[in-house]
Design a protein around this motif. Structure first.
Motif: not given
Length: 370
Positions: A167, A170, A175, A177, A180
């Protein structure tokens, strides 16, 4: 809209210590590690019997630090050995308490976290949570197949830290999590390599026993035929064999120590055996990461190296030299369990995540301590 501030008490019981902390949102305002003497703990037959002893130690530490429980809005505890569940923050309910008290999935000090948190929370009329316990199970069905109908692969890994650093990464790159595809390798007393696809760990080696790379104290995957012969040789008892796999495996077995810094010093001093074993661990970790990349069909957004051993530049460099062709490598050393627990509760308190109700759907899985 102004940012809401919440004070969260974090409780993380270990085998011979209890870590406690108070966070205001993500800011640590108090932390303490309460050490327990072995002879103090030996008076208790079962781990659950330590409940009152550990609870009073927590109250004493908070009183000494002049931390008022009246100022706390929630409690976050390390999750214990319960039924396998999906990742997330879970409200400590009666079913969870029953499972932890019964200890059917194993006896470990972590079981006490939710029990103590619930006791305190009940008095102060605040919620108690657990966050990403080691029994987090999001494996896809194909990953559960072992090769024999007698055995099923189980998800037992460093879920709290793996999820936290995934997390965090990210957030670092702006972005989500869940958008991804990551491989996270936790390198510590045990090694677990998780495949994170769209917010779920769809495959991971059993970080405790029997699978994956060896570590400073765990043997990892060993030749099955030789293990069978040893089991029936009469040379070692069942418990002694377990200790060879967990506790006396890895560096301990080959070099007599689990201290990575000491092994590095051996290498600097010219110890060729230490160099071979150190490189072999890096080799096995890299090979596990390479295998994990096939689960994602080679489409890997990043590989994250975390855990205490990720502080080792020598180890990280050796692993990275073998996997750099797979994608971006991110180094996030350590395992800040206390902050990860606080963040799990905070996401719920701030309405960014829905709290989960413990209603296990995975039944009769054997889970041991990580």
């Amino acid at each position: 809209m102004p940012i809401q501030h919440f004070r969260i008490l974090v409780i993380n019981p270990g085998s011979t210590s209890t870590k406690i902390a108070v966070y205001e949102n993500e800011q640590e305002i108090f932390v303490d590690t309460i050490r327990h003497q072995v002879d103090e703990l030996e008076q208790f037959v079962q781990v659950a019997d330590q409940f009152s002893f550990r609870k009073e130690a927590i109250f004493s530490a908070l009183d000494k630090a002049v931390v008022s429980l009246n100022s706390i809005q929630a409690i976050a505890a390390r999750g214990g050995l319960i039924e396998p569940i999906e990742s997330g923050t879970y409200f400590v309910n009666e079913l969870m308490l029953q499972d932890l008290k019964a200890g059917e999935h194993g006896q470990h000090a972590a079981n006490l976290g939710a029990l103590i948190a619930h006791e305190i929370a009940s008095v102060y009329q605040i919620p108690a949570y657990v966050v990403d316990p080691v029994v987090v199970d999001e494996m896809q069905e194909i990953a559960r197949i072992s090769g024999s109908s007698l055995f099923k692969r189980a998800s037992v890994f460093h879920a709290l830290n793996q999820k936290a650093v995934a997390r965090e990464y990210a957030e670092d790159i702006g972005k989500q999590y869940h958008d991804l595809q990551l491989i996270v390798a936790h390198l510590g007393g045990g090694v677990s390599v998780g495949v994170h696809q769209n917010g779920k760990v769809i495959d991971v080696n059993n970080g405790l026993i029997g699978e994956g790379p060896f570590s400073p104290e765990r043997a990892g995957t060993v030749p099955v035929g030789d293990l069978i012969e040893l089991c029936f040789s009469g040379k070692l008892t069942k418990d002694e064999i377990k200790r060879q796999l967990v506790g006396e495996g890895g560096f301990v077995s080959y070099l007599g120590t689990s201290d990575c810094l000491l092994v590095e010093q051996m290498i600097f001093d010219g110890n060729q055996q230490a160099k071979l074993i150190f490189d072999a661990m890096a080799y096995q970790v890299a090979k596990e990461i390479g295998a994990a990349s096939t689960v994602l069909f080679g489409k890997v957004d990043a590989i994250i190296l975390t855990g205490g051993l990720a502080h080792s530049t020598m180890l990280v460099d050796e692993i990275s030299s073998r996997i750099k062709h797979l994608g971006h490598i991110e180094q996030k050393p350590g395992e800040n369990e206390m902050l990860a627990l606080a963040k799990g509760a905070l996401r719920v308190l701030q309405g960014r995540e829905i709290v989960n109700e413990y209603q296990p759907t995975f039944m009769n899985k054997e889970v041991e301590q990580l």
